[in-house]
Motif scaffolding. Structure first.
Motif, short mmCIF file in Angstrom:
data_model
loop_
_atom_site.label_atom_id
_atom_site.label_comp_id
_atom_site.label_asym_id
_atom_site.label_seq_id
_atom_site.Cartn_x
_atom_site.Cartn_y
_atom_site.Cartn_z
N ILE A 65 51.48 93.50 84.23
CA ILE A 65 52.55 92.52 84.11
C ILE A 65 53.25 92.74 82.78
O ILE A 65 52.62 92.78 81.72
CB ILE A 65 52.02 91.07 84.17
N PHE A 66 54.56 92.90 82.84
CA PHE A 66 55.40 92.91 81.65
C PHE A 66 56.10 91.57 81.56
O PHE A 66 56.81 91.17 82.50
CB PHE A 66 56.45 94.02 81.73
N CYS A 67 55.91 90.86 80.46
CA CYS A 67 56.63 89.61 80.22
C CYS A 67 57.03 89.61 78.75
O CYS A 67 56.44 88.93 77.92
CB CYS A 67 55.77 88.40 80.57
N ARG A 68 58.04 90.40 78.44
CA ARG A 68 58.40 90.66 77.04
C ARG A 68 59.60 89.82 76.62
O ARG A 68 60.62 89.79 77.29
CB ARG A 68 58.67 92.14 76.86
N ASN A 69 59.41 89.13 75.49
CA ASN A 69 60.48 88.31 74.90
C ASN A 69 60.94 87.21 75.85
O ASN A 69 62.12 86.86 75.90
CB ASN A 69 61.65 89.19 74.49
N VAL A 70 60.01 86.67 76.60
CA VAL A 70 60.29 85.55 77.51
C VAL A 70 59.57 84.29 77.03
O VAL A 70 60.16 83.21 76.99
CB VAL A 70 59.84 85.89 78.94
N LEU A 71 58.31 84.44 76.64
CA LEU A 71 57.51 83.28 76.26
C LEU A 71 57.98 82.61 74.97
O LEU A 71 57.55 81.51 74.64
CB LEU A 71 56.04 83.67 76.13
N ILE A 72 58.89 83.28 74.24
CA ILE A 72 59.43 82.67 73.03
C ILE A 72 60.24 81.41 73.35
O ILE A 72 60.49 80.59 72.48
CB ILE A 72 60.31 83.66 72.25
N ARG A 94 63.44 99.70 76.08
CA ARG A 94 63.30 98.80 74.93
C ARG A 94 61.85 98.80 74.45
O ARG A 94 60.93 98.72 75.24
CB ARG A 94 63.71 97.38 75.35
N ASP A 95 61.67 98.88 73.15
CA ASP A 95 60.36 98.96 72.52
C ASP A 95 59.63 100.22 72.98
O ASP A 95 58.62 100.16 73.70
CB ASP A 95 59.51 97.72 72.80
N ILE A 96 60.14 101.36 72.56
CA ILE A 96 59.61 102.66 72.99
C ILE A 96 58.13 102.84 72.63
O ILE A 96 57.36 103.36 73.45
CB ILE A 96 60.47 103.80 72.42
N PRO A 97 57.64 102.42 71.44
CA PRO A 97 56.21 102.58 71.15
C PRO A 97 55.31 101.91 72.19
O PRO A 97 54.30 102.48 72.61
CB PRO A 97 56.06 101.94 69.77
N GLN A 98 55.69 100.72 72.63
CA GLN A 98 54.88 100.03 73.64
C GLN A 98 54.95 100.75 74.98
O GLN A 98 53.95 100.89 75.68
CB GLN A 98 55.34 98.58 73.80
N LEU A 99 56.14 101.22 75.34
CA LEU A 99 56.30 101.94 76.60
C LEU A 99 55.54 103.27 76.57
O LEU A 99 55.00 103.70 77.59
CB LEU A 99 57.77 102.18 76.89
N ASP A 100 55.48 103.90 75.40
CA ASP A 100 54.70 105.12 75.26
C ASP A 100 53.21 104.85 75.50
O ASP A 100 52.51 105.65 76.13
CB ASP A 100 54.90 105.74 73.87
N MET A 101 52.73 103.73 74.98
CA MET A 101 51.33 103.36 75.19
C MET A 101 51.07 103.12 76.67
O MET A 101 50.06 103.56 77.22
CB MET A 101 50.96 102.12 74.38
N PHE A 102 52.00 102.43 77.32
CA PHE A 102 51.87 102.20 78.76
C PHE A 102 51.83 103.53 79.51
O PHE A 102 50.98 103.75 80.38
CB PHE A 102 53.03 101.34 79.27
N SER A 103 52.75 104.43 79.17
CA SER A 103 52.90 105.69 79.88
C SER A 103 51.75 106.66 79.63
O SER A 103 51.22 107.26 80.57
CB SER A 103 54.23 106.33 79.48
N LYS A 104 51.36 106.81 78.36
CA LYS A 104 50.42 107.86 77.98
C LYS A 104 48.96 107.40 77.94
O LYS A 104 48.04 108.23 78.05
CB LYS A 104 50.81 108.43 76.62
#
Length: 281
Positions: free
Chosen positions: A219-226, A81-91
């Motif tokens: 830490i990944f905390c995505r779409n939780v703090l909403i 989910r949210d591939i652009p963000q995961l790409d930033m994490f990965s690369k």
């Protein structure tokens, strides 16, 4: 069984405030109808018709409270989910982090998926690490997934998913890390990825438990703090800050901004992307 539940103002404020004080989850007045419908299901399941009797039950019975929380929170997620963000994490983020740690002779990597739901995010991180780390076995890797719902944690541990959960997964990843069962049309995650992730119950608003969370690199905390209001959101992010190592990174959902919550994190620029990092010094 109850035909419906109509909360008067006193009952509404009592149940709303109880949920907030217990979990940090805040529901505004326009969510009253939504909560009433979920409350009816929870009370029917326990065969309790009186609101105050039910309130007493969830005040003293953690299991009953957890069942209510499962009904009022959304657990919609999927792999990659949210591939652009995961790409930033990965690369970008991961190489910078690993080089910095390796230069210090530190080959431990701890990653936390907070609000992990049914496990897709935590397992996605595990797959990324497996694919990106050339010398994977040289690292002591810990990936933790936590959630407030014991039901979704059990689901995550079983790691069997419907096709929709894999809608953004590249075909070669499906073939490499999943086993497809044509009889029930389900995908089972292979053990080499499953064993990389540990799941456990955690209430992000539980101060005593959150103070035990330490030495994380990401830490990944995505779409939780909403689901939190401004005060509880700030409190949870402070816990995250303390849980991170200096130089550790935090990732929130694309609609969430760490800058609206705190100025404690520094901005790190990677080409056209930005990440948020706990200051190294």
């Amino acid at each position: 069984m109850l035909t419906e539940i109509i909360l008067n103002n006193q009952e509404w404020y009592v149940i709303r405030d109880f949920i907030y004080k217990s979990t940090g989850l805040y529901f505004s007045d326009d969510k009253k109808s939504y909560i009433q419908k979920r409350l009816k299901i929870a009370m029917d399941n326990l065969q309790i018709a009186n609101f105050w009797e039910y309130l007493k039950r969830i005040e003293t019975d953690k299991s009953a409270l957890n069942k209510l929380l499962e009904l009022i929170t959304t657990n919609e997620t999927y792999f990659f989910r949210d591939i652009p963000q995961l790409d930033m994490f990965s690369k970008d983020v991961l190489p910078e982090l690993l080089i910095r740690k390796a230069n210090k002779g530190d080959f431990r990597l701890k990653i936390w998926s907070a609000g992990c739901s049914t496990g897709e995010e935590a397992y996605t991180i595990a797959i990324i690490l497996k694919e990106r780390l050339e010398y994977f076995d040289d690292w002591n890797i810990e990936i933790l997934g936590t959630d407030i719902s014991e039901r979704v944690l059990k689901f995550a541990q079983e790691a069997v998913y419907i096709p929709r959960s894999l809608k953004d997964v590249p075909e070669y990843i499906k073939l490499k890390y999943f086993e497809y069962n044509p009889a029930d049309k389900m995908y089972k995650l292979k053990d080499e990825i499953k064993r990389l992730v540990v799941f456990r119950y955690l209430n992000l608003y539980d101060e005593s438990k959150m103070k035990l969370m330490r030495n994380y690199d990401v830490i990944f905390c995505r779409n939780v703090l909403i689901y939190f209001d401004e005060e509880s959101r700030r409190k949870v992010v402070e816990y995250f800050y303390d849980a991170l190592n200096p130089g550790g990174y935090i990732f929130l959902g694309h609609s969430e901004s760490i800058l609206r919550i705190t100025k404690a994190f520094e901005i790190v620029y990677f080409d056209n992307n930005i990440a948020f990092r706990k200051p190294i010094n």
